[in-house]
Design a protein around this motif. Sequence first.
Motif, PDB file in Angstrom:
ATOM      1  N   ARG A   1       0.832  -1.219   0.000  1.00 34.71           N
ATOM      2  CA  ARG A   1       0.000   0.000   0.000  1.00 34.71           C
ATOM      3  C   ARG A   1       0.860   1.261   0.000  1.00 34.71           C
ATOM      4  O   ARG A   1       0.548   2.228  -0.678  1.00 34.71           O
ATOM      5  CB  ARG A   1      -0.955  -0.007   1.184  1.00 34.71           C
ATOM      6  N   ARG A   2       1.947   1.252   0.766  1.00 33.98           N
ATOM      7  CA  ARG A   2       2.856   2.407   0.766  1.00 33.98           C
ATOM      8  C   ARG A   2       3.489   2.601  -0.602  1.00 33.98           C
ATOM      9  O   ARG A   2       3.624   3.730  -1.081  1.00 33.98           O
ATOM     10  CB  ARG A   2       3.956   2.226   1.820  1.00 33.98           C
ATOM     11  N   THR A   3       3.872   1.507  -1.237  1.00 35.63           N
ATOM     12  CA  THR A   3       4.466   1.595  -2.562  1.00 35.63           C
ATOM     13  C   THR A   3       3.460   2.119  -3.572  1.00 35.63           C
ATOM     14  O   THR A   3       3.792   2.938  -4.442  1.00 35.63           O
ATOM     15  CB  THR A   3       5.010   0.222  -2.992  1.00 35.63           C
ATOM     16  N   THR A   4       2.212   1.672  -3.457  1.00 31.82           N
ATOM     17  CA  THR A   4       1.149   2.170  -4.329  1.00 31.82           C
ATOM     18  C   THR A   4       0.938   3.658  -4.110  1.00 31.82           C
ATOM     19  O   THR A   4       0.774   4.427  -5.068  1.00 31.82           O
ATOM     20  CB  THR A   4      -0.154   1.398  -4.068  1.00 31.82           C
ATOM     21  N   LEU A   5       0.970   4.085  -2.870  1.00 31.08           N
ATOM     22  CA  LEU A   5       0.829   5.515  -2.573  1.00 31.08           C
ATOM     23  C   LEU A   5       1.988   6.312  -3.167  1.00 31.08           C
ATOM     24  O   LEU A   5       1.784   7.390  -3.732  1.00 31.08           O
ATOM     25  CB  LEU A   5       0.745   5.738  -1.061  1.00 31.08           C
ATOM     26  N   SER A   6       3.200   5.792  -3.073  1.00 32.11           N
ATOM     27  CA  SER A   6       4.355   6.472  -3.660  1.00 32.11           C
ATOM     28  C   SER A   6       4.222   6.595  -5.170  1.00 32.11           C
ATOM     29  O   SER A   6       4.514   7.648  -5.747  1.00 32.11           O
ATOM     30  CB  SER A   6       5.643   5.709  -3.329  1.00 32.11           C
ATOM     31  N   CYS A   7       3.770   5.528  -5.822  1.00 28.89           N
ATOM     32  CA  CYS A   7       3.572   5.584  -7.276  1.00 28.89           C
ATOM     33  C   CYS A   7       2.475   6.584  -7.633  1.00 28.89           C
ATOM     34  O   CYS A   7       2.568   7.268  -8.653  1.00 28.89           O
ATOM     35  CB  CYS A   7       3.227   4.206  -7.820  1.00 28.89           C
ATOM     36  N   THR A   8       1.451   6.668  -6.812  1.00 28.52           N
ATOM     37  CA  THR A   8       0.378   7.633  -7.053  1.00 28.52           C
ATOM     38  C   THR A   8       0.904   9.050  -6.942  1.00 28.52           C
ATOM     39  O   THR A   8       0.559   9.918  -7.764  1.00 28.52           O
ATOM     40  CB  THR A   8      -0.777   7.396  -6.066  1.00 28.52           C
TER      41      THR A   8
ATOM     42  N   ILE B   1      -2.080  -7.625  -2.933  1.00 25.75           N
ATOM     43  CA  ILE B   1      -2.708  -7.364  -1.642  1.00 25.75           C
ATOM     44  C   ILE B   1      -3.838  -8.364  -1.400  1.00 25.75           C
ATOM     45  O   ILE B   1      -3.987  -8.894  -0.294  1.00 25.75           O
ATOM     46  CB  ILE B   1      -3.199  -5.906  -1.567  1.00 25.75           C
ATOM     47  N   ARG B   2      -4.642  -8.645  -2.435  1.00 28.58           N
ATOM     48  CA  ARG B   2      -5.722  -9.630  -2.285  1.00 28.58           C
ATOM     49  C   ARG B   2      -5.176 -11.023  -2.032  1.00 28.58           C
ATOM     50  O   ARG B   2      -5.786 -11.804  -1.304  1.00 28.58           O
ATOM     51  CB  ARG B   2      -6.601  -9.658  -3.527  1.00 28.58           C
ATOM     52  N   SER B   3      -4.036 -11.352  -2.608  1.00 24.69           N
ATOM     53  CA  SER B   3      -3.485 -12.702  -2.440  1.00 24.69           C
ATOM     54  C   SER B   3      -2.896 -12.922  -1.050  1.00 24.69           C
ATOM     55  O   SER B   3      -2.601 -14.060  -0.681  1.00 24.69           O
ATOM     56  CB  SER B   3      -2.428 -12.989  -3.501  1.00 24.69           C
ATOM     57  N   LEU B   4      -2.729 -11.876  -0.263  1.00 18.70           N
ATOM     58  CA  LEU B   4      -2.168 -12.015   1.079  1.00 18.70           C
ATOM     59  C   LEU B   4      -3.229 -12.314   2.130  1.00 18.70           C
ATOM     60  O   LEU B   4      -2.905 -12.461   3.304  1.00 18.70           O
ATOM     61  CB  LEU B   4      -1.404 -10.738   1.459  1.00 18.70           C
ATOM     62  N   SER B   5      -4.480 -12.416   1.743  1.00 21.07           N
ATOM     63  CA  SER B   5      -5.565 -12.643   2.703  1.00 21.07           C
ATOM     64  C   SER B   5      -5.561 -14.029   3.343  1.00 21.07           C
ATOM     65  O   SER B   5      -5.818 -14.141   4.530  1.00 21.07           O
ATOM     66  CB  SER B   5      -6.917 -12.390   2.039  1.00 21.07           C
ATOM     67  N   PRO B   6      -5.322 -15.123   2.607  1.00 27.26           N
ATOM     68  CA  PRO B   6      -5.373 -16.448   3.241  1.00 27.26           C
ATOM     69  C   PRO B   6      -4.269 -16.631   4.282  1.00 27.26           C
ATOM     70  O   PRO B   6      -3.288 -15.874   4.319  1.00 27.26           O
ATOM     71  CB  PRO B   6      -5.172 -17.428   2.087  1.00 27.26           C
ATOM     72  N   ALA B   7      -4.443 -17.660   5.104  1.00 22.78           N
ATOM     73  CA  ALA B   7      -3.445 -17.948   6.142  1.00 22.78           C
ATOM     74  C   ALA B   7      -2.109 -18.349   5.535  1.00 22.78           C
ATOM     75  O   ALA B   7      -1.062 -18.087   6.105  1.00 22.78           O
ATOM     76  CB  ALA B   7      -3.949 -19.056   7.061  1.00 22.78           C
ATOM     77  N   ARG B   8      -2.129 -18.998   4.372  1.00 23.14           N
ATOM     78  CA  ARG B   8      -0.902 -19.373   3.666  1.00 23.14           C
ATOM     79  C   ARG B   8      -0.882 -18.679   2.316  1.00 23.14           C
ATOM     80  O   ARG B   8      -1.240 -19.273   1.307  1.00 23.14           O
ATOM     81  CB  ARG B   8      -0.830 -20.885   3.474  1.00 23.14           C
ATOM     82  N   PRO B   9      -0.483 -17.426   2.270  1.00 18.65           N
ATOM     83  CA  PRO B   9      -0.475 -16.718   0.984  1.00 18.65           C
ATOM     84  C   PRO B   9       0.552 -17.312   0.026  1.00 18.65           C
ATOM     85  O   PRO B   9       1.595 -17.801   0.440  1.00 18.65           O
ATOM     86  CB  PRO B   9      -0.110 -15.284   1.352  1.00 18.65           C
TER      87      PRO B   9
END
Length: 108
Positions: free
Chosen positions: A25-32, A73-81
């Motif tokens: 998210r920080r990287t996305t904000l920096s790119c924005t 970011i969506r792929s990090l939701s499960p317990a084992r991303p």
Amino acid sequence: MTEAAAGIDARDPGLQPERTRLAWRRTTLSCTVVAVLAVKLAVSDEITAVGITGLALSALVWIGFLAVAHRRIRSLSPARPQPLSHRGALLAAFCTIALAVFGAALIW
């Protein structure tokens, strides 16, 4: 089943996925911010074809990076991303480098 084998199956994710999600998210904000500065730079001086082209390419690269980051970011939701794919890593690196090159081209 041994304790080591049981430890492989049961994973305590702790805060690592959350830290990784926040880093994306920080990287996305920096790119924005870079994309917004490119827009400001392109429209603050006289508008030229080179400026519009650089602006359009910067916007395209920014959208590409947003897609990669959102998917990660969506792929990090499960317990084992799942780990970041090679394609995703290369695309994120390409977008970062391209955004820097297009930003530098707008300055000159």
